[in-house]
Design a protein around this motif. Structure first.
Motif, mmCIF file in Angstrom:
data_model
loop_
_atom_site.group_PDB
_atom_site.id
_atom_site.type_symbol
_atom_site.label_atom_id
_atom_site.label_comp_id
_atom_site.label_asym_id
_atom_site.label_seq_id
_atom_site.Cartn_x
_atom_site.Cartn_y
_atom_site.Cartn_z
ATOM 1 N N SER A 106 -62.616 -39.275 114.304
ATOM 2 C CA SER A 106 -61.081 -38.712 114.617
ATOM 3 C C SER A 106 -59.773 -38.245 114.132
ATOM 4 C CB SER A 106 -61.471 -37.517 115.736
ATOM 5 O OG SER A 106 -60.965 -38.809 117.374
ATOM 6 N N HIS A 107 -59.743 -40.369 114.705
ATOM 7 C CA HIS A 107 -58.441 -40.783 114.494
ATOM 8 C C HIS A 107 -57.625 -40.441 112.797
ATOM 9 C CE1 HIS A 107 -57.956 -42.524 118.159
ATOM 10 N NE2 HIS A 107 -59.194 -43.280 117.248
ATOM 11 N N LEU A 108 -58.860 -39.640 111.835
ATOM 12 C CA LEU A 108 -58.771 -39.774 110.199
ATOM 13 C C LEU A 108 -58.225 -38.053 110.166
ATOM 14 C CD1 LEU A 108 -58.558 -40.672 107.364
ATOM 15 C CD2 LEU A 108 -60.750 -40.256 107.163
ATOM 16 N N LYS A 109 -59.019 -37.341 111.029
ATOM 17 C CA LYS A 109 -59.021 -35.846 110.930
ATOM 18 C C LYS A 109 -57.194 -36.191 111.514
ATOM 19 C CE LYS A 109 -63.051 -35.223 111.075
ATOM 20 N NZ LYS A 109 -64.183 -33.887 112.508
ATOM 21 N N MET A 110 -56.809 -36.445 112.514
ATOM 22 C CA MET A 110 -55.164 -36.378 113.241
ATOM 23 C C MET A 110 -53.714 -37.092 112.380
ATOM 24 S SD MET A 110 -53.730 -35.420 116.134
ATOM 25 C CE MET A 110 -54.320 -36.235 117.654
ATOM 26 N N ALA A 111 -54.491 -37.718 111.379
ATOM 27 C CA ALA A 111 -53.601 -38.117 110.246
ATOM 28 C C ALA A 111 -53.561 -36.927 109.485
ATOM 29 C CB ALA A 111 -54.111 -39.116 110.380
ATOM 30 N N LEU A 112 -54.566 -36.382 109.207
ATOM 31 C CA LEU A 112 -54.046 -35.376 108.031
ATOM 32 C C LEU A 112 -53.264 -34.433 108.789
ATOM 33 C CD1 LEU A 112 -55.075 -34.412 105.459
ATOM 34 C CD2 LEU A 112 -57.594 -33.351 106.949
ATOM 35 N N CYS A 113 -53.782 -33.538 110.207
ATOM 36 C CA CYS A 113 -52.886 -32.732 111.247
ATOM 37 C C CYS A 113 -51.193 -33.150 110.888
ATOM 38 C CB CYS A 113 -53.254 -32.312 112.516
ATOM 39 S SG CYS A 113 -55.088 -31.619 112.707
ATOM 40 N N THR A 114 -50.772 -34.412 110.947
ATOM 41 C CA THR A 114 -49.956 -35.258 111.516
ATOM 42 C C THR A 114 -48.916 -34.751 109.864
ATOM 43 O OG1 THR A 114 -50.018 -37.324 110.962
ATOM 44 C CG2 THR A 114 -49.697 -36.616 113.140
ATOM 45 N N ILE A 115 -49.872 -35.444 109.050
ATOM 46 C CA ILE A 115 -49.648 -34.701 107.702
ATOM 47 C C ILE A 115 -48.771 -32.876 106.911
ATOM 48 C CG2 ILE A 115 -49.770 -34.401 104.767
ATOM 49 C CD1 ILE A 115 -49.021 -37.503 105.759
ATOM 50 N N ILE A 116 -49.736 -32.544 107.429
ATOM 51 C CA ILE A 116 -49.713 -30.809 107.500
ATOM 52 C C ILE A 116 -48.610 -30.795 108.112
ATOM 53 C CG2 ILE A 116 -50.182 -28.873 108.334
ATOM 54 C CD1 ILE A 116 -53.192 -29.939 107.880
ATOM 55 N N ALA A 117 -48.111 -31.527 109.400
ATOM 56 C CA ALA A 117 -46.624 -30.802 110.465
ATOM 57 C C ALA A 117 -45.394 -31.666 109.381
ATOM 58 C CB ALA A 117 -46.952 -31.991 112.032
ATOM 59 N N PHE A 118 -45.461 -32.891 109.298
ATOM 60 C CA PHE A 118 -44.563 -33.114 107.868
ATOM 61 C C PHE A 118 -43.569 -32.350 106.617
ATOM 62 C CE2 PHE A 118 -45.848 -37.666 110.362
ATOM 63 C CZ PHE A 118 -44.288 -38.004 110.335
ATOM 64 N N ILE A 119 -45.022 -31.387 106.339
ATOM 65 C CA ILE A 119 -45.089 -30.495 105.159
ATOM 66 C C ILE A 119 -44.074 -30.222 105.912
ATOM 67 C CG2 ILE A 119 -45.765 -29.353 103.522
ATOM 68 C CD1 ILE A 119 -48.212 -30.994 103.230
ATOM 69 N N ILE A 283 -44.913 -41.265 104.126
ATOM 70 C CA ILE A 283 -45.614 -41.894 103.596
ATOM 71 C C ILE A 283 -46.418 -43.155 104.339
ATOM 72 C CG2 ILE A 283 -44.737 -44.169 102.340
ATOM 73 C CD1 ILE A 283 -42.678 -42.987 100.802
ATOM 74 N N SER A 284 -45.977 -43.590 105.102
ATOM 75 C CA SER A 284 -46.440 -44.131 106.117
ATOM 76 C C SER A 284 -48.020 -43.997 106.819
ATOM 77 C CB SER A 284 -45.565 -44.829 107.602
ATOM 78 O OG SER A 284 -44.289 -45.438 107.138
ATOM 79 N N THR A 285 -47.676 -42.817 106.928
ATOM 80 C CA THR A 285 -48.843 -42.022 107.337
ATOM 81 C C THR A 285 -49.469 -42.083 106.079
ATOM 82 O OG1 THR A 285 -47.432 -40.361 108.998
ATOM 83 C CG2 THR A 285 -49.691 -39.812 108.674
ATOM 84 N N LEU A 286 -49.316 -42.103 105.335
ATOM 85 C CA LEU A 286 -50.316 -41.508 103.980
ATOM 86 C C LEU A 286 -51.298 -43.134 103.678
ATOM 87 C CD1 LEU A 286 -48.516 -39.763 101.538
ATOM 88 C CD2 LEU A 286 -50.401 -39.461 102.876
ATOM 89 N N LEU A 287 -50.729 -43.989 104.171
ATOM 90 C CA LEU A 287 -50.649 -45.614 104.207
ATOM 91 C C LEU A 287 -51.293 -46.311 105.317
ATOM 92 C CD1 LEU A 287 -47.282 -47.642 103.201
ATOM 93 C CD2 LEU A 287 -49.733 -46.893 102.315
ATOM 94 N N THR A 288 -51.189 -45.072 106.575
ATOM 95 C CA THR A 288 -52.178 -45.272 108.180
ATOM 96 C C THR A 288 -53.614 -45.048 107.214
ATOM 97 O OG1 THR A 288 -50.813 -45.311 109.575
ATOM 98 C CG2 THR A 288 -52.880 -44.931 110.458
#
Length: 330
Positions: A106-119, A283-288
């Motif tokens: 689920s952590h990878l999915k959570m990171a993807l959700c934060t990317i959407i929020a960043f965008i 960028i940091s989120t994508l690296l994570t």
């Protein structure tokens, strides 16, 4: 008060903030052990919400106490960037233990959700697009709230067992009462930190967004730092990631709530420092996500190549934070 005294009060209040936050995290951990609540939910939602309580209170205080809404976006983005720096630092230091740890999907999915929020946040900051007439709410805020609900579903679908044994004589009711008391202290300290940050931004001649990132963003991320260090000491990287990524997603909902209650006051306020924060945090989120994808592929491999796939993205998140600090003073 003189500037040195304000600085001293700021650091003392930040220390008090850490104390109450760590106590809250301890009681949440006890609830995890004494109840049947999912471990992933405890780490990614309840613990993340608790350690993000300072961001919520300080953001509301920025509207109603110091009347400086520009602090909010700096606080949220600065906290998120600092949280990712926490992940980078702890993973770099303990990369071999990270390689052997079991990490939930689920952590990878959570990171993807934060990317959407960043965008969505970036589109609103850079273009001003999305303001809904009559209701004075940005479309980005509504999308972020929906994404947050989706992220909860991801975490609730992760199964996991509690870490450690239940050796506390406290009952669930006693733990809940003590948790509420500590949370109340956390609220009071958060309001004080907001006021002191506003004073420092004036006395040090800093922009509100930069002050929000350096003083509010770091101070309100101290709970995540303290709890994450302890979790890594216990070799519980799964809960550490849930705390960091869950806190980041929760912080975005704070921005949304602030936008809703601010009325005609603009919350999505762009500046040079805000743009630097947003880009570096993305960028940091994508690296994570790169490290999480590598972990998903290599599972618990501790070979040299695997360690590089974890260590390099982690180190680069630290570089990203350092880049922001350098660019923000240009």
């Amino acid at each position: 008060m003189s500037t040195p005294i304000v600085l001293l009060l700021y650091f003392v209040t930040a220390a008090i903030l850490v104390f109450f936050s760590v106590k809250c995290a301890n009681y949440v951990d006890l609830l995890d052990k004494k109840t049947d609540i999912s471990g992933a939910f405890i780490g990614g939602m309840i613990l993340a919400a608790v350690t993000s309580l300072p961001e919520l209170v300080t953001s509301i205080s920025a509207i109603y106490v110091v009347h400086n809404a520009e602090l909010i976006v700096g606080n949220v983005l600065g906290s998120n960037l600092f949280n990712l720096c926490i992940f980078g630092a702890l993973t770099t230091v303990a990369v071999r233990n990270f390689s052997k740890a079991s990490i939930g999907q689920s952590h990878l999915k959570m990171a993807l959700c934060t990317i959407i929020a960043f965008i969505m946040t970036g589109v609103t900051l850079f273009t001003g697009f999305g303001r809904i007439p009559f209701v004075n709410i940005n479309l980005a805020s509504l999308v972020i709230l929906v994404v947050y609900v989706v992220s909860i579903r991801f975490l609730s679908g992760d199964d996991g067992e509690s870490e450690g044994e239940d050796d506390s004589p406290l009952t669930v009711r006693q733990i809940a009462v003590r948790f509420v008391l500590m949370a109340s202290g956390l609220v009071a300290a958060s309001v004080a930190v907001t006021y002191l940050t506003d004073q420092l931004s004036i006395r040090l001649n800093l922009s509100a967004s930069l002050a929000g990132a350096l003083f509010l963003g770091v101070a309100t991320s101290l709970p995540e730092l303290s709890s994450s260090i302890q979790l890594v000491r216990l070799k519980n990287f799964n809960a550490m990631l849930g705390n960091v990524l869950g806190s980041n997603m929760f912080n975005f909902t704070i921005l949304s709530v602030a936008d809703i209650i601010a009325g005609n006051t603009a919350v999505y306020v762009n500046s040079y420092q805000t743009s630097c924060m947003l880009i570096c945090a993305m960028i940091s989120t994508l690296l994570t996500m790169v490290a999480l994808l590598a972990k998903r592929r290599m599972q618990t491999s501790a070979k040299g190549a695997a360690l590089l796939w974890y260590a390099v993205p982690a180190v680069l998140t630290l570089v990203s934070y350092g880049t922001f600090l350098v660019l923000s003073v240009q």
